[in-house]
Design an enzyme around this catalytic site. Structure first.
Site, PDB file in Angstrom:
ATOM      1  N   GLY A 109      79.932  13.630  98.561  1.00 43.09           N
ATOM      2  CA  GLY A 109      79.239  14.810  98.067  1.00 43.09           C
ATOM      3  C   GLY A 109      78.650  14.611  96.687  1.00 43.09           C
ATOM      4  O   GLY A 109      77.445  14.431  96.519  1.00 43.09           O
ATOM      5  N   HIS A 110      79.510  14.581  95.681  1.00 45.02           N
ATOM      6  CA  HIS A 110      79.051  14.678  94.294  1.00 45.02           C
ATOM      7  C   HIS A 110      77.980  13.648  93.925  1.00 45.02           C
ATOM      8  O   HIS A 110      76.896  14.005  93.471  1.00 45.02           O
ATOM      9  CB  HIS A 110      80.263  14.568  93.359  1.00 45.02           C
ATOM     10  CG  HIS A 110      79.912  14.757  91.931  1.00 45.02           C
ATOM     11  ND1 HIS A 110      79.798  16.008  91.361  1.00 45.02           N
ATOM     12  CD2 HIS A 110      79.608  13.861  90.957  1.00 45.02           C
ATOM     13  CE1 HIS A 110      79.454  15.866  90.092  1.00 45.02           C
ATOM     14  NE2 HIS A 110      79.330  14.581  89.820  1.00 45.02           N
ATOM     15  N   ARG A 158      86.949  26.780  99.535  1.00 48.93           N
ATOM     16  CA  ARG A 158      88.165  27.027  98.761  1.00 48.93           C
ATOM     17  C   ARG A 158      88.415  28.526  98.742  1.00 48.93           C
ATOM     18  O   ARG A 158      87.494  29.308  98.949  1.00 48.93           O
ATOM     19  CB  ARG A 158      88.013  26.463  97.343  1.00 48.93           C
ATOM     20  CG  ARG A 158      87.930  24.939  97.357  1.00 48.93           C
ATOM     21  CD  ARG A 158      87.808  24.323  95.982  1.00 48.93           C
ATOM     22  NE  ARG A 158      87.547  22.885  96.103  1.00 48.93           N
ATOM     23  CZ  ARG A 158      88.489  21.941  96.120  1.00 48.93           C
ATOM     24  NH1 ARG A 158      89.745  22.254  96.031  1.00 48.93           N
ATOM     25  NH2 ARG A 158      88.154  20.675  96.243  1.00 48.93           N
ATOM     26  N   ARG A 203      73.092  31.482  90.819  1.00 52.78           N
ATOM     27  CA  ARG A 203      72.038  32.448  90.592  1.00 52.78           C
ATOM     28  C   ARG A 203      72.059  33.629  91.554  1.00 52.78           C
ATOM     29  O   ARG A 203      71.156  34.456  91.520  1.00 52.78           O
ATOM     30  CB  ARG A 203      70.664  31.759  90.742  1.00 52.78           C
ATOM     31  CG  ARG A 203      70.210  31.020  89.517  1.00 52.78           C
ATOM     32  CD  ARG A 203      69.950  31.999  88.398  1.00 52.78           C
ATOM     33  NE  ARG A 203      69.589  31.336  87.174  1.00 52.78           N
ATOM     34  CZ  ARG A 203      68.315  31.155  86.765  1.00 52.78           C
ATOM     35  NH1 ARG A 203      67.323  31.566  87.495  1.00 52.78           N
ATOM     36  NH2 ARG A 203      68.078  30.569  85.617  1.00 52.78           N
ATOM     37  N   HIS A 258      82.188  27.682  95.884  1.00 54.14           N
ATOM     38  CA  HIS A 258      80.963  26.986  96.332  1.00 54.14           C
ATOM     39  C   HIS A 258      80.688  27.356  97.793  1.00 54.14           C
ATOM     40  O   HIS A 258      79.974  28.321  98.053  1.00 54.14           O
ATOM     41  CB  HIS A 258      80.965  25.485  96.040  1.00 54.14           C
ATOM     42  CG  HIS A 258      82.289  24.805  96.089  1.00 54.14           C
ATOM     43  ND1 HIS A 258      83.034  24.760  97.226  1.00 54.14           N
ATOM     44  CD2 HIS A 258      82.993  24.140  95.132  1.00 54.14           C
ATOM     45  CE1 HIS A 258      84.144  24.080  96.969  1.00 54.14           C
ATOM     46  NE2 HIS A 258      84.165  23.703  95.703  1.00 54.14           N
ATOM     47  N   THR A 261      89.063  19.892  91.942  1.00 54.43           N
ATOM     48  CA  THR A 261      88.701  19.078  93.111  1.00 54.43           C
ATOM     49  C   THR A 261      89.988  18.403  93.586  1.00 54.43           C
ATOM     50  O   THR A 261      90.972  18.358  92.845  1.00 54.43           O
ATOM     51  CB  THR A 261      87.606  18.042  92.752  1.00 54.43           C
ATOM     52  OG1 THR A 261      87.250  17.325  93.930  1.00 54.43           O
ATOM     53  CG2 THR A 261      88.057  17.078  91.668  1.00 54.43           C
ATOM     54  N   GLU A 289      87.028  20.516 105.514  1.00 53.84           N
ATOM     55  CA  GLU A 289      88.231  20.060 104.831  1.00 53.84           C
ATOM     56  C   GLU A 289      88.768  21.188 103.963  1.00 53.84           C
ATOM     57  O   GLU A 289      88.010  22.065 103.528  1.00 53.84           O
ATOM     58  CB  GLU A 289      87.942  18.810 103.993  1.00 53.84           C
ATOM     59  CG  GLU A 289      86.858  19.004 102.967  1.00 53.84           C
ATOM     60  CD  GLU A 289      86.492  17.731 102.225  1.00 53.84           C
ATOM     61  OE1 GLU A 289      86.546  16.645 102.813  1.00 53.84           O
ATOM     62  OE2 GLU A 289      86.132  17.840 101.044  1.00 53.84           O
ATOM     63  N   HIS A 324      85.930  10.459  98.154  1.00 54.92           N
ATOM     64  CA  HIS A 324      86.088  10.880  96.753  1.00 54.92           C
ATOM     65  C   HIS A 324      85.544   9.825  95.814  1.00 54.92           C
ATOM     66  O   HIS A 324      86.029   8.704  95.775  1.00 54.92           O
ATOM     67  CB  HIS A 324      87.534  11.206  96.371  1.00 54.92           C
ATOM     68  CG  HIS A 324      87.614  12.510  95.617  1.00 54.92           C
ATOM     69  ND1 HIS A 324      87.217  12.646  94.322  1.00 54.92           N
ATOM     70  CD2 HIS A 324      87.966  13.751  96.026  1.00 54.92           C
ATOM     71  CE1 HIS A 324      87.356  13.908  93.952  1.00 54.92           C
ATOM     72  NE2 HIS A 324      87.792  14.607  94.958  1.00 54.92           N
ATOM     73  N   ASP A 325      84.504  10.194  95.102  1.00 57.69           N
ATOM     74  CA  ASP A 325      83.895   9.336  94.076  1.00 57.69           C
ATOM     75  C   ASP A 325      83.269   8.065  94.627  1.00 57.69           C
ATOM     76  O   ASP A 325      83.059   7.108  93.876  1.00 57.69           O
ATOM     77  CB  ASP A 325      84.905   9.004  92.968  1.00 57.69           C
ATOM     78  CG  ASP A 325      85.270  10.246  92.179  1.00 57.69           C
ATOM     79  OD1 ASP A 325      84.357  10.894  91.661  1.00 57.69           O
ATOM     80  OD2 ASP A 325      86.459  10.585  92.117  1.00 57.69           O
ATOM     81  N   HIS A 331      83.856  22.060 102.207  1.00 54.45           N
ATOM     82  CA  HIS A 331      85.218  22.235 101.714  1.00 54.45           C
ATOM     83  C   HIS A 331      85.334  23.649 101.132  1.00 54.45           C
ATOM     84  O   HIS A 331      85.184  23.844  99.927  1.00 54.45           O
ATOM     85  CB  HIS A 331      85.499  21.179 100.629  1.00 54.45           C
ATOM     86  CG  HIS A 331      86.932  21.108 100.204  1.00 54.45           C
ATOM     87  ND1 HIS A 331      87.544  19.927  99.852  1.00 54.45           N
ATOM     88  CD2 HIS A 331      87.883  22.055 100.056  1.00 54.45           C
ATOM     89  CE1 HIS A 331      88.800  20.158  99.511  1.00 54.45           C
ATOM     90  NE2 HIS A 331      89.023  21.462  99.619  1.00 54.45           N
TER      91      HIS A 331
HETATM   92  N1  PXP Z   1      87.206  14.140 100.545  1.00 55.37           N
HETATM   93  C1  PXP Z   1      87.886  15.203 100.062  1.00 55.37           C
HETATM   94  C2  PXP Z   1      89.183  15.550 100.681  1.00 55.37           C
HETATM   95  C3  PXP Z   1      87.367  15.977  99.013  1.00 55.37           C
HETATM   96  O1  PXP Z   1      88.045  17.026  98.535  1.00 55.37           O
HETATM   97  C4  PXP Z   1      86.101  15.631  98.479  1.00 55.37           C
HETATM   98  C5  PXP Z   1      85.498  16.481  97.397  1.00 55.37           C
HETATM   99  O2  PXP Z   1      85.247  17.765  97.895  1.00 55.37           O
HETATM  100  C6  PXP Z   1      85.432  14.514  99.010  1.00 55.37           C
HETATM  101  C7  PXP Z   1      86.016  13.789 100.043  1.00 55.37           C
HETATM  102  C8  PXP Z   1      84.095  14.077  98.507  1.00 55.37           C
HETATM  103  O3  PXP Z   1      84.222  13.640  97.182  1.00 55.37           O
HETATM  104  P1  PXP Z   1      82.928  13.441  96.288  1.00 55.37           P
HETATM  105  O4  PXP Z   1      82.331  14.802  96.085  1.00 55.37           O
HETATM  106  O5  PXP Z   1      83.447  12.840  95.014  1.00 55.37           O
HETATM  107  O6  PXP Z   1      82.002  12.533  97.031  1.00 55.37           O
END
Ligand code: PXP
Length: 238
Positions: A214-215, A45, A18, A50, A101, A70, A191-192, A43
């Site tokens: 994160g997600h 990019r 927005r 973001h 991602t 990261e 991740h996940d 993170h």
């Molecule tokens: N670690 C790394 C290297 C990532 O790129 C990410 C996603 O930005 C995460 C951890 C966190 O993953 P998630 O958002 O699925 O929790």
């Protein structure tokens, strides 16, 4: 106890949709710490879709816990940012340009010389280095030869398989962690990871120092509230 670093990228995604400054990413970092997180991860990019580079500078000013940046160290802009901001930890990820991602770890054998140089650059600036790796013994052994302080195990495969067969899902991570411990590498993971799979992962991976999430955490916070959600994730790690 395993530390929880909250990845606040998704606050920035929402803000950028927005224009303006709502939600405030710096406040998201302050509140994560207030609500019990042990650290904050961003993170950035190259397209700043973001987290913006300026966000990382601003967050550094308010961080009282551990700051983890990261990203893709093939980008000079990323290297310059990290050396300027000097977070506690940098996590090096082998992203391709425009990647949605992160979806794979380093080939620590093919990229050994490159990683060794890069890791030295950051360590010389007093920054701890972690490199993103798949749970593969050869990659962990390769990582140890680069001089990295830690590895971050890429847990997307675990999260997917966990829904089908927990024991099968965790086996390569347990083996990778045992080898990393033998080689004196610190272990992070991410991740996940989510409220369903996190406790099982943390319980079964020896020497797990930190997870960055994160997600799922931000998605849960929409229903459960940010403070409550951070506390729920923390409780999975005791
Ligand atoms: N670690 C790394 C290297 C990532 O790129 C990410 C996603 O930005 C995460 C951890 C966190 O993953 P998630 O958002 O699925 O929790």
């Amino acid at each position: 106890m395993t530390k929880l670093s909250v990845n606040i990228n998704k606050f920035a995604t929402l803000r950028n949709s927005r224009g303006g400054n709502n939600p405030d990413v710096v406040k998201a970092a302050i509140d994560a710490q207030l609500f019990g997180a042990d650290g904050v991860t961003v993170h950035p990019r190259p397209d700043e879709r973001h987290i913006r580079y300026q966000d990382a500078r601003d967050i550094k000013q308010i961080i009282t816990t551990e700051f983890n940046i990261e990203g893709n160290c093939r980008e000079q802009k990323f290297i310059d940012l990290v050396l300027e901001v000097k977070p506690h930890q940098v996590t090096l990820v082998p992203d391709a340009d425009g990647q949605l991602t992160s979806d794979h770890g380093w080939d620590t054998i093919t990229n050994a010389d490159y990683l060794r140089d890069m890791i030295k650059t950051f360590q010389s600036a007093g920054i701890r280095v972690s490199i993103f790796v798949d749970p593969v013994i050869e990659m962990v052994e390769g990582a140890a030869k680069t001089g990295t302080d830690r590895i971050e195990l890429y847990t997307e495969g675990f999260a997917r398989e966990y829904l089908i067969d927990k024991e099968k899902a965790i086996a390569p991570y347990k083996a990778a962690a045992i080898r990393a411990n033998e080689l004196g590498l610190g272990i992070n993971a991410g991740h996940d990871l989510d409220l369903k799979n996190l406790a099982f992962f943390a319980k079964n991976v020896p020497g797990l120092l930190e997870v960055s999430i994160g997600h799922a955490l931000i998605a849960d916070a929409l229903y459960l509230g940010y403070e409550n959600t951070i506390q729920l994730y923390k409780r999975q790690l005791v």
